[in-house]
Design a protein around this motif. Structure first.
Motif, short mmCIF file in Angstrom:
data_model
loop_
_atom_site.label_atom_id
_atom_site.label_comp_id
_atom_site.label_asym_id
_atom_site.label_seq_id
_atom_site.Cartn_x
_atom_site.Cartn_y
_atom_site.Cartn_z
N GLU A 670 0.81 -1.22 0.00
CA GLU A 670 0.00 0.00 0.00
C GLU A 670 0.84 1.28 0.00
OE1 GLU A 670 -0.09 -1.84 4.19
OE2 GLU A 670 -0.28 -2.51 2.11
N ARG A 671 2.15 1.16 0.17
CA ARG A 671 3.01 2.35 0.15
C ARG A 671 3.37 2.77 -1.28
NH1 ARG A 671 8.11 1.40 3.77
NH2 ARG A 671 8.41 3.60 3.18
N ILE A 672 2.94 1.98 -2.26
CA ILE A 672 3.29 2.29 -3.66
C ILE A 672 2.01 2.39 -4.48
CG2 ILE A 672 4.56 1.54 -5.70
CD1 ILE A 672 6.34 -0.12 -3.84
N GLN A 673 1.75 3.57 -5.01
CA GLN A 673 0.59 3.80 -5.86
C GLN A 673 1.04 3.82 -7.33
OE1 GLN A 673 -1.74 7.19 -4.64
NE2 GLN A 673 -1.49 6.73 -2.44
N LEU A 674 0.14 3.44 -8.22
CA LEU A 674 0.46 3.34 -9.64
C LEU A 674 -0.51 4.17 -10.47
CD1 LEU A 674 1.03 -0.53 -10.00
CD2 LEU A 674 2.72 1.23 -9.44
N LYS A 675 0.02 4.74 -11.57
CA LYS A 675 -0.82 5.46 -12.53
C LYS A 675 -0.21 5.31 -13.93
CE LYS A 675 -4.05 8.20 -14.07
NZ LYS A 675 -5.46 7.77 -14.16
N SER A 676 -0.98 4.72 -14.84
CA SER A 676 -0.52 4.60 -16.23
C SER A 676 -1.15 5.70 -17.08
CB SER A 676 -0.90 3.23 -16.81
OG SER A 676 -0.57 3.18 -18.19
N TRP A 677 -0.29 6.41 -17.83
CA TRP A 677 -0.76 7.46 -18.72
C TRP A 677 -0.62 7.06 -20.20
CZ3 TRP A 677 -3.34 11.30 -16.48
CH2 TRP A 677 -3.06 11.61 -15.15
N GLY A 678 0.12 5.98 -20.46
CA GLY A 678 0.34 5.62 -21.86
C GLY A 678 1.00 6.75 -22.62
N GLN A 679 0.41 7.13 -23.74
CA GLN A 679 1.02 8.15 -24.61
C GLN A 679 0.46 9.55 -24.38
OE1 GLN A 679 -0.27 6.19 -28.26
NE2 GLN A 679 -1.64 7.89 -28.71
N TYR A 680 -0.40 9.73 -23.37
CA TYR A 680 -1.19 10.96 -23.30
C TYR A 680 -0.53 12.09 -22.50
CZ TYR A 680 -4.77 8.09 -25.39
OH TYR A 680 -5.45 7.28 -26.24
N ARG A 681 0.62 11.89 -21.90
CA ARG A 681 1.31 12.99 -21.21
C ARG A 681 2.78 13.04 -21.63
NH1 ARG A 681 -0.62 14.26 -15.02
NH2 ARG A 681 -2.80 14.77 -15.51
N PRO A 682 3.04 13.38 -22.89
CA PRO A 682 4.44 13.46 -23.35
C PRO A 682 5.17 14.64 -22.72
CG PRO A 682 2.96 14.29 -25.04
CD PRO A 682 2.08 13.73 -23.95
N LEU A 683 6.47 14.48 -22.49
CA LEU A 683 7.29 15.60 -22.03
C LEU A 683 7.55 16.58 -23.16
CD1 LEU A 683 10.00 13.82 -19.84
CD2 LEU A 683 8.19 15.34 -19.04
N VAL A 684 7.80 16.00 -24.35
CA VAL A 684 8.09 16.82 -25.53
C VAL A 684 7.30 16.24 -26.70
CG1 VAL A 684 10.40 17.53 -24.78
CG2 VAL A 684 10.12 15.37 -26.02
N LYS A 685 7.39 16.89 -27.84
CA LYS A 685 6.72 16.37 -29.03
C LYS A 685 7.30 15.02 -29.42
CE LYS A 685 5.60 20.91 -31.00
NZ LYS A 685 5.80 21.81 -32.15
N ASN A 686 6.56 14.25 -30.20
CA ASN A 686 7.00 12.92 -30.63
C ASN A 686 7.48 12.93 -32.08
OD1 ASN A 686 6.51 10.69 -28.52
ND2 ASN A 686 4.63 11.90 -28.40
N THR A 687 8.09 14.01 -32.53
CA THR A 687 8.44 14.13 -33.94
C THR A 687 9.76 13.48 -34.30
OG1 THR A 687 9.38 16.32 -33.45
CG2 THR A 687 7.11 16.24 -34.28
N THR A 688 10.67 13.29 -33.35
CA THR A 688 11.96 12.65 -33.63
C THR A 688 12.17 11.50 -32.67
OG1 THR A 688 13.28 13.99 -32.09
CG2 THR A 688 12.91 14.90 -34.30
N GLU A 689 13.11 10.62 -33.01
CA GLU A 689 13.41 9.48 -32.14
C GLU A 689 13.93 9.94 -30.79
OE1 GLU A 689 13.99 5.97 -30.33
OE2 GLU A 689 12.75 6.41 -32.07
N GLU A 690 14.74 11.00 -30.76
CA GLU A 690 15.26 11.51 -29.49
C GLU A 690 14.10 12.00 -28.61
OE1 GLU A 690 17.82 12.90 -26.44
OE2 GLU A 690 17.87 11.33 -27.95
#
Length: 705
Positions: A670-690
């Motif tokens: 119970e000390r570890i909570q989980l949340k999956s976002w999949g592809q919906y919260r990117p840090l940056v755009k997904n235009t390049t492999e980097e």
């Protein structure tokens, strides 16, 4: 091509793209009346050249890759060939490159060696133009296992050459085509590099550095070229241009010193650092030179540190160059970006015909192994040369007149399939936008694989000019990672030159002027960078390039503190309050959040890699030291593929992280909570492999202390 050596014992079916019929090509020479044999007794013009599919057709040119009987004006010659699979025949295919119309009779042979007359010329000779001759006949009652062509020289007096012999059960005529790279853009255009590089003189053989910042080339007969006193020879010197910040090439400069102090100073290939080249020829005595390579470095606009490259059992024989119509000793070289492999165009005693391509392997400092022939898929009885090995160490560009093309020498591409260096994909022609009816060759490509640089006289400002063309996917090399890194003392800011090792083994170079290490990584795996320097703690850095799919440039500065000041090297520069690289560096308080950069998964898989356990053990230790701590693990992916599958993948990954942390029972679930976002919260755009790599992550947040 040296077709008898390639496919003598292989069933040869070729499907014509235009008509989708099957053609079976001759696979073995059973008998022949004569063949033209040169002084080296090479495969040039011998009977085996009719085996396999066309070597030069649809080009109708005299070629060493065709059978040339010795008769010319009277009498008869013949050749009998076998096919691997007996079949009923409707169509006989003969490639006539020189002297068409001289085949007077064709006999077929059944599996029991029964002879059947399949064709006999009637009346006047109707074939005046060379090319593919499709002779249709009533379908044979029995299966044909062999053919015999009888050449009647009086039908067309003079030299005759035959490229191929095939049979088919199709009623559609076979058409010879060039094996052009797929999806060739119709609007592909080459771009002249402009007056900073090109002049009214001849600029040839461009060499672009792996990072694309330096362009070396050879220039003929320019007034600033080095010319020995009293010499009336044509001059050839190496010039260099650097890439400006705005993406244009700066005016090219000649060196203030000559490489060899001779009239001919040509650059053959380039080194990884971009500031060293391998010049043609080695000095064997005062003012005397022989075939080979000499490595020289550019420093303060001068060539310095000359050293010959030693190649075991090196041999470069003269051959008759059909273009110049004279005996020549030609050598051409391409050094791999990591300098582990040296590809050469040479004539040796074991060459298939004229110049062949070979490879030597690095054996020590400035020394390479005995050359290995690249084999009959690449090399033909004709001439192969101007090799360029891309930064992936797999993709080879070269020119040849022994594969079907558009002109005198065309540029082709092939991919190495294994470490024997003799197993290659069938070469593809780079197409008519790059290749012309004239000589084409000497291509050079930076590590990015974005553009190819080459020389051409077509649409030039003077004689030969340098051009670039944007590469399309089917002829691009595989992606690589170009990395520059350096070490500095964190207190003094002084550069450190430690002893560096990379595992798996990767070659690197040290640039004395910039104080940078430079290297190229092949994607698809994780590397370990280690460094040792007196007075400093051991340094180790994991470099994960498993999911790199596009060209990546990576630059790192590693700040190092001496022993007694700090025991850990760290990446720099870092902004104030920048996110720490690991949980060991983070401030332990509620609300703090980091990306777990040292937690690794295989691409599209949820299982933890073993190297992740070090970081996860740190989290366990922190949670055990703070028994009231509650954390949140969030899973993220890039936007490639199905969104639902991405969500489930991210969810399974963070669940596997949680299971690892709680498996020994010291941390409650119970000390570890989980949340999956999949592809919906990117840090940056997904235009390049980097960018996509940055978005594939597990985030760690301290919710409660």
């Amino acid at each position: 091509m040296v077709k008898g050596l390639i496919k003598t014992f292989v069933l040869l079916f070729l499907t014509c793209a235009s008509f989708a019929q099957e053609v079976q090509w001759a696979s073995k020479v059973l008998e022949k009346s004569s063949e033209t044999v040169d002084e080296k007794f090479s495969p040039k013009h011998r009977a085996i050249q009719v085996l396999g599919p066309p070597s030069v057709l649809p080009q109708t040119i005299s070629s060493a890759c065709s059978w040339r009987p010795t008769g010319t004006s009277f009498g008869e010659d013949y050749i009998k060939v076998a096919f691997d699979k007996p079949q009923k025949v409707k169509q006989i295919i003969v490639g006539e490159t020189v002297g068409p119309g001289a085949v007077g009779r064709i006999f077929g042979y059944t599996t029991k060696n029964k002879e059947v007359l399949l064709y006999e010329i009637q009346g006047d000779n109707f074939r005046k133009q060379p090319g593919i001759w499709n002779q249709f006949i009533p379908e044979t009652e029995e299966e044909i296992a062999a053919l015999k062509l009888v050449i009647v020289h009086s039908l067309n007096k003079g030299i005759k050459e035959y490229d191929c012999i095939g049979i088919s059960s199709s009623s559609e005529p076979y058409v010879a085509t060039v094996n052009v790279a797929q999806n060739l853009p119709k609007d592909l255009k080459k771009e002249n590099l402009g007056p900073s590089v090109n002049t009214k003189y001849s600029e040839v053989a461009p060499l672009v550095s792996p990072d694309g910042k330096y362009l070396y080339f050879s220039r003929w007969d320019h007034p600033k070229n080095f010319k020995p006193a009293g010499s009336n020879e044509s001059t050839l010197d190496v010039w260099v241009s650097t890439l400006a910040a705005n993406g244009t090439w700066e005016p090219a400069k000649n060196m203030s010193t000559s490489i060899h102090h001779s009239a001919k100073n040509g650059a053959a290939t380039i080194a990884m650092d971009g500031k060293s080249i391998y010049a043609l020829n080695v000095e064997v005595g005062r003012g005397k030179f022989d075939a080979g390579l000499t490595k020289v470095s550019l420093k303060n606009n001068k060539w310095v540190n000359k050293r010959p490259i030693k190649i075991a059992n090196f041999e470069a024989l003269s051959y008759y160059n059909s273009q110049d119509k004279q005996l020549k000793k030609e050598t051409e070289f391409s050094m791999s970006s990591d300098e582990k492999f040296l590809v050469m165009g040479l004539v040796r005693k074991d060459s298939y015909g004229d110049k062949d391509l070979y490879v030597s392997f690095k054996a020590g400092e400035d020394s390479y192994s005995k050359p290995v022939n690249l084999g009959p898929v690449i090399n033909t009885a004709g001439n192969e040369g101007s090799p360029f090995l891309a930064a992936d160490n797999k993709t080879l560009y070269f020119n040849s007149n022994g594969h079907p093309g558009y002109g005198d020498m065309d540029i082709f591409m092939s991919t190495r399939l294994d470490d024997t260096w003799t197993n290659w994909t069938e070469p593809v022609n780079l197409g008519p936008q790059i290749n012309s009816p004239e000589f084409d060759g000497y291509i050079s490509i930076p590590a990015s694989g974005e553009y190819a640089y080459f020389s051409s006289a077509k649409n030039s400002m003077g004689l030969d000019d340098l051009f670039k063309v944007k590469l399309f996917p089917s002829i691009q090399p595989e992606s690589v990672v170009l990395m520059e890194f350096s070490f500095v003392d964190e207190i003094s800011g002084q550069s450190i030159e430690p002893k560096v090792s990379i595992s798996p083994q990767v070659e690197w170079v040290w640039d004395e002027e910039t104080k940078l290490f430079k290297t190229i990584f092949q994607p698809g795996q994780t590397y370990e960078l280690k460094a040792e320097s007196s007075g400093y703690p051991s340094f180790s850095q994991s470099l994960d390039f498993r999911e790199v799919k596009e060209y990546l440039e990576k630059k790192e500065v590693y700040k190092w503190r001496k022993i007694g000041q700090e025991s850990v090297a760290q990446t720099a520069p870092k902004a104030v309050n920048a996110e720490p690289e690991s949980v060991k560096d983070m401030v332990i308080e509620a609300g703090k959040k980091i990306v777990l950069r040292e937690v690794y998964f295989d691409q599209s898989k949820a299982e933890l890699r073993q190297e992740s356990f070090v970081e996860l053990d740190r989290i366990k230790k922190i949670m055990m030291e703070h028994p009231d701590m509650v954390i949140l693990l969030e899973g993220h992916t890039d936007n490639q593929g199905d969104a639902n599958l991405n969500f489930k993948l991210a969810e399974q990954r963070i669940l596997n992280v949680k299971n690892y942390l709680i498996e020994d029972g010291q941390i409650k679930e119970e000390r570890i909570q989980l949340k999956s976002w999949g592809q919906y919260r990117p840090l940056v755009k997904n235009t390049t492999e980097e960018e996509r790599r940055k978005n594939r992550r597990v985030e760690f947040t301290i919710l409660k202390m």
